[in-house]
Design a protein around this motif. Structure first.
Motif, mmCIF file in Angstrom:
data_model
loop_
_atom_site.group_PDB
_atom_site.id
_atom_site.type_symbol
_atom_site.label_atom_id
_atom_site.label_comp_id
_atom_site.label_asym_id
_atom_site.label_seq_id
_atom_site.Cartn_x
_atom_site.Cartn_y
_atom_site.Cartn_z
ATOM 1 N N LEU A 81 0.803 -1.226 0.000
ATOM 2 C CA LEU A 81 0.000 0.000 0.000
ATOM 3 C C LEU A 81 0.834 1.275 0.000
ATOM 4 O O LEU A 81 0.414 2.301 -0.526
ATOM 5 C CB LEU A 81 -0.970 -0.003 1.175
ATOM 6 N N GLN A 82 2.065 1.185 0.582
ATOM 7 C CA GLN A 82 2.923 2.395 0.555
ATOM 8 C C GLN A 82 3.236 2.773 -0.882
ATOM 9 O O GLN A 82 3.315 3.948 -1.231
ATOM 10 C CB GLN A 82 4.269 2.219 1.274
ATOM 11 N N ALA A 83 3.398 1.751 -1.720
ATOM 12 C CA ALA A 83 3.715 2.013 -3.131
ATOM 13 C C ALA A 83 2.551 2.718 -3.824
ATOM 14 O O ALA A 83 2.753 3.473 -4.777
ATOM 15 C CB ALA A 83 4.039 0.707 -3.844
ATOM 16 N N GLU B 281 -11.106 -1.328 0.964
ATOM 17 C CA GLU B 281 -11.691 -0.127 1.577
ATOM 18 C C GLU B 281 -10.664 1.004 1.546
ATOM 19 O O GLU B 281 -10.971 2.137 1.171
ATOM 20 C CB GLU B 281 -12.085 -0.386 3.046
ATOM 21 N N GLU B 282 -9.432 0.654 1.938
ATOM 22 C CA GLU B 282 -8.363 1.656 2.004
ATOM 23 C C GLU B 282 -8.005 2.154 0.594
ATOM 24 O O GLU B 282 -7.755 3.348 0.404
ATOM 25 C CB GLU B 282 -7.134 0.977 2.634
ATOM 26 N N ILE B 283 -7.965 1.223 -0.347
ATOM 27 C CA ILE B 283 -7.615 1.591 -1.726
ATOM 28 C C ILE B 283 -8.674 2.533 -2.304
ATOM 29 O O ILE B 283 -8.360 3.539 -2.941
ATOM 30 C CB ILE B 283 -7.473 0.315 -2.595
ATOM 31 N N ILE B 284 -9.942 2.218 -2.033
ATOM 32 C CA ILE B 284 -11.044 3.047 -2.547
ATOM 33 C C ILE B 284 -10.967 4.450 -1.948
ATOM 34 O O ILE B 284 -11.102 5.457 -2.647
ATOM 35 C CB ILE B 284 -12.400 2.372 -2.249
ATOM 36 N N GLU B 285 -10.687 4.509 -0.640
ATOM 37 C CA GLU B 285 -10.609 5.805 0.027
ATOM 38 C C GLU B 285 -9.474 6.655 -0.551
ATOM 39 O O GLU B 285 -9.660 7.839 -0.845
ATOM 40 C CB GLU B 285 -10.388 5.566 1.521
ATOM 41 N N LYS B 286 -8.324 6.020 -0.729
ATOM 42 C CA LYS B 286 -7.166 6.753 -1.287
ATOM 43 C C LYS B 286 -7.456 7.230 -2.701
ATOM 44 O O LYS B 286 -7.116 8.358 -3.071
ATOM 45 C CB LYS B 286 -5.929 5.844 -1.311
ATOM 46 N N ALA B 287 -8.063 6.359 -3.499
ATOM 47 C CA ALA B 287 -8.356 6.726 -4.889
ATOM 48 C C ALA B 287 -9.318 7.912 -4.929
ATOM 49 O O ALA B 287 -9.082 8.888 -5.650
ATOM 50 C CB ALA B 287 -8.958 5.533 -5.626
#
Ligand SMILES: *Cc1c(COP(=O)(O)O)cnc(C)c1O
Length: 405
Positions: free
Chosen positions: A153-155, A183-189
């Motif tokens: 995820l840092q990448a 969930e985290e990926i969607i939020e970051k995007a």
């Protein structure tokens, strides 16, 4: 109350049969699940008593078939908790669903735009995006995995930028069973205005999915991995996004008015459902959802997790056996190799014992390349499997090792 697995097994006619004179042990559920009688009966019932084309007849049969098909759409909407029923598009399966979105993005992407793809994707969530990038000059960037098969995820922080239009990633890897932190990926995007497509083929019959809570933009699945028939699946998209996405195929059903000077398209969901659909398949999909609900996704997840922990512990006793993606957050998939033995040889010997596993790349060659292996043996479990079957698998693998080493 315990999980009534013997009662559940009786719902699946195929589990009664023998293979090579041994009781069938089916551990290839990630490739396709088996079908309960309720689903088989729904198909037979439709063809025996309701067969007619839908959405176009005034006659009784056509009405009945239309109602049954559209009821399945409602069942999908509730199963996945979509906001609107028009957001549920019937497709031929995950591959078709992803291609619908990727094809639409051919007219959305500009040269230099970026799509981020996970390193552990199924080929069907890689190739359509490569095709879209080739045609538009957009760039495909890879979100790498670590040695445990988990996305780094840092990448993602470094990859995400103003040019990112879309992240495409699976909910669960079919090669390893690892559950991705979507969930985290969607939020970051969303924080930078990018959209997310999640390939849910490997998740939907194992994990309770709440599309509104996830706030995901597009989500795809296949009925045949959820105890339903082959040749039917789902594309979910947020209403506004699907309204903006150009249609994939032209034809009947998907139009409002057709003139040689120009055509206007039907509204959702029909805009993406050109031609006579897989009517029986859609109705069977609905029956599969009903069946899964009758057992309960939470109950299924808990039981399958027990099986996973048991299978993992037992298989690890075998000397030289290495599990890929041996992490906590995963579904009941054990992907492994034994030092010095080709996965194909293990699979062939297990087959002789009546045990169905998959061997090879699992349509995810980049994962195998990452580990530098030709493939794995994959035992993928479902809620109708038992610990006794796992015991037989473990003994079978040990026997295979004794014969091959
Ligand atoms: C099976 C699978 C697909 C492809 O689904 P089809 O039903 O073959 O279209 C895509 N992604 C994942 C993760 C899968 O497991």
């Amino acid at each position: 109350m315990g999980f009534a697995v013997e009662k559940i097994r009786a719902d699946f006619p195929i589990l009664q049969r023998q293979v090579h004179n041994k009781p069938l042990i089916y551990f290839d559920n990630a490739a396709t699940s088996q079908k309960p009688k309720a689903v088989i009966d729904a198909l037979v019932h439709y063809y025996s008593f309701q067969n007619a084309n839908i959405h176009r007849g005034v006659h009784a049969l056509s009405q009945e078939a239309t109602d049954a098909y559209e009821q399945a759409r409602d069942q999908l909407q509730h199963f996945f908790n979509a906001r609107h029923r028009q957001e549920i598009i019937f497709t031929a399966g995950t591959t078709h669903s992803i291609n619908i979105v990727a094809h639409g993005y051919r007219s959305i992407l500009k040269p230099g735009d970026e799509i981020i793809v996970g390193q552990a994707e199924h080929h069907s969530n890689i190739v359509p995006w490569q095709m879209a990038c080739d045609l538009t000059g957009a760039v495909l960037k890879v979100l790498p995995i670590d040695n445990n098969g988990q996305l780094k995820l840092q990448a993602l922080n470094e990859l995400l930028g103003v040019k990112t239009k879309l992240i495409v990633v699976n909910h669960v890897s079919n090669a390893l069973g690892t559950i991705n932190p979507i969930e985290e990926i969607i939020e970051k995007a969303h924080s930078i205005g990018a959209k997310v497509l999640v390939d849910g083929a490997q998740a939907s019959s194992h994990i309770k999915v709440d599309l509104q809570k996830l706030n995901v933009d597009y989500y795809t699945t296949s009925a045949h991995k959820m105890c339903g028939p082959t040749g039917v699946g789902m594309l979910y998209g947020k209403k506004a996004l699907l309204e903006a996405l150009p249609p994939y195929q032209g034809g009947g059903e998907m139009i409002k008015e057709v003139y040689f000077e120009g055509t206007t398209y039907a509204g959702l969901p029909h805009k993406f459902e050109a031609g006579t659909p897989n009517i029986a398949g859609g109705i069977g999909f609905g029956a599969a959802i009903l069946y899964l609900n009758s057992i309960g996704l939470e109950e299924i997840a808990a039981y399958e997790h027990d099986l996973l922990v048991y299978a993992t512990d037992e298989l690890k006793q075998i000397q030289g056996l290495k599990i890929y993606g041996d992490v906590v957050e995963k579904t009941a998939v054990v992907s492994f190799n034994i030092e010095g033995i080709h996965p194909y040889d293990v699979g062939t010997l297990l087959d002789q014992m009546g045990i169905a596993v998959r061997t090879g790349q699992h349509c995810a060659q980049p994962v195998m390349d990452f580990y530098g292996i030709p493939g794995t043996v994959r035992a993928s479990l479902a809620f109708y499997n038992t610990k006794e079957e796992i015991d037989i698998l473990v003994k079978g693998v040990q026997r295979a090792v004794n014969m091959l080493l």
